[in-house]
Scaffold this motif. Structure first.
Motif, PDB file in Angstrom:
ATOM      1  N   ASN A 320       0.877  -1.167   0.000  1.00 24.47           N
ATOM      2  CA  ASN A 320       0.000   0.000   0.000  1.00 24.47           C
ATOM      3  C   ASN A 320       0.916   1.219   0.000  1.00 24.47           C
ATOM      4  N   PRO A 321       0.660   2.232  -0.846  1.00 22.40           N
ATOM      5  CA  PRO A 321       1.533   3.411  -0.866  1.00 22.40           C
ATOM      6  C   PRO A 321       1.763   4.030   0.511  1.00 22.40           C
ATOM      7  N   VAL A 322       0.765   3.920   1.389  1.00 16.92           N
ATOM      8  CA  VAL A 322       0.896   4.488   2.728  1.00 16.92           C
ATOM      9  C   VAL A 322       1.942   3.738   3.545  1.00 16.92           C
ATOM     10  N   ASP A 323       2.223   2.475   3.167  1.00 18.85           N
ATOM     11  CA  ASP A 323       3.189   1.657   3.892  1.00 18.85           C
ATOM     12  C   ASP A 323       4.635   2.034   3.575  1.00 18.85           C
ATOM     13  N   ALA A 324       4.845   2.949   2.632  1.00 16.40           N
ATOM     14  CA  ALA A 324       6.202   3.238   2.164  1.00 16.40           C
ATOM     15  C   ALA A 324       7.137   3.623   3.306  1.00 16.40           C
ATOM     16  N   ALA A 325       6.662   4.458   4.236  1.00 20.67           N
ATOM     17  CA  ALA A 325       7.528   4.894   5.341  1.00 20.67           C
ATOM     18  C   ALA A 325       7.934   3.708   6.208  1.00 20.67           C
ATOM     19  N   ASN A 326       6.987   2.824   6.504  1.00 18.23           N
ATOM     20  CA  ASN A 326       7.294   1.656   7.321  1.00 18.23           C
ATOM     21  C   ASN A 326       8.227   0.700   6.579  1.00 18.23           C
ATOM     22  N   ASP A 327       8.016   0.539   5.276  1.00 22.00           N
ATOM     23  CA  ASP A 327       8.879  -0.341   4.483  1.00 22.00           C
ATOM     24  C   ASP A 327      10.285   0.241   4.354  1.00 22.00           C
ATOM     25  N   LEU A 328      10.372   1.562   4.214  1.00 26.76           N
ATOM     26  CA  LEU A 328      11.677   2.201   4.153  1.00 26.76           C
ATOM     27  C   LEU A 328      12.422   2.060   5.479  1.00 26.76           C
ATOM     28  N   ALA A 329      11.672   2.104   6.592  1.00 28.96           N
ATOM     29  CA  ALA A 329      12.295   1.888   7.900  1.00 28.96           C
ATOM     30  C   ALA A 329      12.820   0.462   8.015  1.00 28.96           C
ATOM     31  N   PHE A 330      12.067  -0.500   7.480  1.00 23.28           N
ATOM     32  CA  PHE A 330      12.497  -1.898   7.478  1.00 23.28           C
ATOM     33  C   PHE A 330      13.770  -2.055   6.640  1.00 23.28           C
ATOM     34  N   PHE A 331      13.779  -1.446   5.473  1.00 23.22           N
ATOM     35  CA  PHE A 331      14.949  -1.486   4.591  1.00 23.22           C
ATOM     36  C   PHE A 331      16.149  -0.830   5.271  1.00 23.22           C
ATOM     37  N   SER A 332      15.910   0.293   5.918  1.00 23.90           N
ATOM     38  CA  SER A 332      16.978   0.998   6.607  1.00 23.90           C
ATOM     39  C   SER A 332      17.530   0.165   7.754  1.00 23.90           C
ATOM     40  N   ASN A 333      16.658  -0.609   8.409  1.00 23.47           N
ATOM     41  CA  ASN A 333      17.128  -1.514   9.455  1.00 23.47           C
ATOM     42  C   ASN A 333      18.058  -2.571   8.890  1.00 23.47           C
ATOM     43  N   ALA A 334      17.736  -3.050   7.694  1.00 26.91           N
ATOM     44  CA  ALA A 334      18.619  -4.016   7.033  1.00 26.91           C
ATOM     45  C   ALA A 334      19.984  -3.380   6.772  1.00 26.91           C
ATOM     46  N   PHE A 335      19.970  -2.113   6.352  1.00 26.06           N
ATOM     47  CA  PHE A 335      21.217  -1.371   6.146  1.00 26.06           C
ATOM     48  C   PHE A 335      22.017  -1.314   7.445  1.00 26.06           C
ATOM     49  N   ASP A 336      21.339  -0.937   8.532  1.00 25.59           N
ATOM     50  CA  ASP A 336      22.033  -0.794   9.813  1.00 25.59           C
ATOM     51  C   ASP A 336      22.548  -2.133  10.332  1.00 25.59           C
ATOM     52  N   LEU A 337      21.791  -3.196  10.115  1.00 21.99           N
ATOM     53  CA  LEU A 337      22.281  -4.517  10.497  1.00 21.99           C
ATOM     54  C   LEU A 337      23.552  -4.865   9.729  1.00 21.99           C
ATOM     55  N   GLY A 338      23.606  -4.454   8.468  1.00 22.08           N
ATOM     56  CA  GLY A 338      24.813  -4.663   7.681  1.00 22.08           C
ATOM     57  C   GLY A 338      25.992  -3.888   8.247  1.00 22.08           C
ATOM     58  N   VAL A 339      25.745  -2.653   8.692  1.00 21.57           N
ATOM     59  CA  VAL A 339      26.802  -1.857   9.323  1.00 21.57           C
ATOM     60  C   VAL A 339      27.292  -2.564  10.587  1.00 21.57           C
ATOM     61  N   VAL A 340      26.349  -3.099  11.363  1.00 15.41           N
ATOM     62  CA  VAL A 340      26.709  -3.844  12.582  1.00 15.41           C
ATOM     63  C   VAL A 340      27.534  -5.078  12.220  1.00 15.41           C
ATOM     64  N   LEU A 341      27.134  -5.778  11.160  1.00 17.86           N
ATOM     65  CA  LEU A 341      27.890  -6.949  10.711  1.00 17.86           C
ATOM     66  C   LEU A 341      29.329  -6.574  10.371  1.00 17.86           C
ATOM     67  N   GLY A 342      29.510  -5.456   9.682  1.00 19.22           N
ATOM     68  CA  GLY A 342      30.845  -5.044   9.266  1.00 19.22           C
ATOM     69  C   GLY A 342      31.691  -4.470  10.379  1.00 19.22           C
ATOM     70  N   SER A 343      31.071  -4.039  11.477  1.00 22.36           N
ATOM     71  CA  SER A 343      31.836  -3.461  12.582  1.00 22.36           C
ATOM     72  C   SER A 343      31.885  -4.423  13.771  1.00 22.36           C
ATOM     73  N   ILE A 344      30.779  -4.542  14.495  1.00 24.74           N
ATOM     74  CA  ILE A 344      30.757  -5.418  15.665  1.00 24.74           C
ATOM     75  C   ILE A 344      30.929  -6.884  15.275  1.00 24.74           C
ATOM     76  N   GLY A 345      30.221  -7.311  14.232  1.00 23.79           N
ATOM     77  CA  GLY A 345      30.213  -8.728  13.882  1.00 23.79           C
ATOM     78  C   GLY A 345      31.543  -9.273  13.408  1.00 23.79           C
ATOM     79  N   LEU A 346      32.333  -8.450  12.716  1.00 24.30           N
ATOM     80  CA  LEU A 346      33.575  -8.948  12.118  1.00 24.30           C
ATOM     81  C   LEU A 346      34.837  -8.295  12.676  1.00 24.30           C
TER      82      LEU A 346
END
Length: 387
Positions: A320-346
């Motif tokens: 739903n177009p209204v879901d875009a903000a929530n979906d972008l937050a989900f995508f951004s969380n994936a980005f941040d998890l990747g940052v965590v993987l590259g710093s804390i995780g490795l």
């Protein structure tokens, strides 16, 4: 400027915020090691910014959907402006970690709100172009921030540096109050009690976010370890990597968004991953400026392609177009998890071998490329169009 005022202002705010954020990149690792921290402590404290934001963005994504993206943006900028001065008194690494976690709340609000505001002002035919410009503002901040941060810390003091970061993001906060924002969505079932569709039930969003998770490991890796590695092999100006990375990221991001609107998203994502992997492999052999410069250019172009195009894909895959903000937050969380993987995780690998560390980050991006190729959402869309 009336019609495009919010677009222009959110682009300017994006530049200022990321200038502030990138001021920490060459400075914070040196600050922490100067206080007695090792590579593991550096990786942990750097990564906490993204780790804390993951939880906060779940809340902010729903708040943006039910209220407004602009409100969330302002909250994020206010928190960021106020918390940065708490870096000045060093009361132990535990307190520094707490400050970093509070700062992560501001990051979550800013990212969710800024991407949501931009999404409100895009259409399918110009989404790649506008998100490309949005990414290029990140790149400009990445170019200016490290130089400004190093200048303030080296020329004056860390106290002046931390106050300077607060002033930069404070200006961004003031600009947000000149924006109008988009009114709360209306219609059956909409409003403040609206429940966004679960991102976990959206296969295309999962593919895009999963690919971003693995690609973003390069950001955590370079932010936490690159400076220390460069200094260890005798490179006196490690900040050069971030300047070149940012410059190429800026140009490739703007170009990728424009081209992906016309030739398809996958046209840029696949070569982007290949360039990124090549740059990371080079870092495993880092021994001087030639490799540093070459790697920075390859990683900057590659990440600019991957990040920009994947980000532009998200609003188009919302249920739903209204879901875009929530979906972008989900995508951004994936980005941040990747940052965590590259710093804390490795980061523990870097304590044993810098070369092995970069090989592991490159391996993560190889998996990201294979995952995208296997589940390419663009290919599925073409199949449906043919039937």
């Amino acid at each position: 400027m009336g019609k495009y005022r919010d677009v222009v202002l959110v682009l300017l705010i994006n530049f200022l915020y990321h200038t502030m954020n990138q001021m920490f990149v060459p400075t914070l690792p040196v600050y922490i090691t100067g206080l007695g921290g090792d590579e593991v402590v550096v990786g942990a404290i750097v990564g906490l910014l993204s780790l804390g934001a993951i939880i906060a963005k779940v809340f902010f994504g729903k708040l943006a959907t039910r209220s407004s993206n602009l409100l969330v943006l302002r909250i994020g900028l206010l928190v960021a402006t106020c918390v940065l001065v708490l870096y000045q008194p060093f009361w132990g690494f535990g307190f520094l970690a707490l400050v970093r976690l509070i700062q992560s709340i501001g990051l979550a609000g800013f990212i969710t709100g800024a991407q949501g505001v931009l999404s409100d002002n895009t259409k399918p035919h110009n989404r790649g172009f506008l998100f490309g410009i949005f990414s290029s503002m990140v790149g400009l901040g990445m170019a200016v921030g490290p130089l400004l941060g190093s200048y303030l810390a080296d020329t004056f003091s860390y106290s002046v540096f931390f106050w300077g970061t607060s002033v930069v993001v404070g200006i961004a906060m003031l600009f947000s109050f000149f924006m109008k924002g988009k009114p709360l969505a209306s219609g059956p079932g909409m409003g403040r009690k609206y429940q966004p569709h679960s991102p976990w039930k959206n296969p295309k969003l999962l593919v895009v976010s999963g690919s971003m998770f693995l690609a973003a490991s390069v950001m955590g890796a370079t932010a936490s370890i690159l400076t220390l590695h460069a200094l260890a092999v005798g490179i006196a100006i490690p900040g050069l990597f971030f300047v070149l990375f940012a410059s190429t990221f800026t140009l490739s991001g703007a170009t990728a968004g424009f081209l992906s609107d016309r030739f398809g998203r996958s046209t840029l994502i696949i070569p982007g991953f290949c360039l990124l992997i090549a740059g990371l492999l080079l870092l495993s052999f880092l021994n001087g400026l030639v490799i540093l410069v070459t790697s920075a250019i390859l990683c900057g172009i590659g990440f600019g392609f991957v990040n920009t195009v994947l980000l532009a894909m998200v609003p188009g895959y919302s249920m739903n177009p209204v879901d875009a903000a929530n979906d972008l937050a989900f995508f951004s969380n994936a980005f941040d998890l990747g940052v965590v993987l590259g710093s804390i995780g490795l980061s523990w690998l870097a304590a044993h071998s810098y070369g092995l560390f970069w090989l592991a980050v490159a391996g993560a991006n190889v998996i990201g490329l294979l995952f995208y190729l296997r589940h390419n959402p663009e290919r599925e869309k073409k199949k449906k169009a043919q039937h």
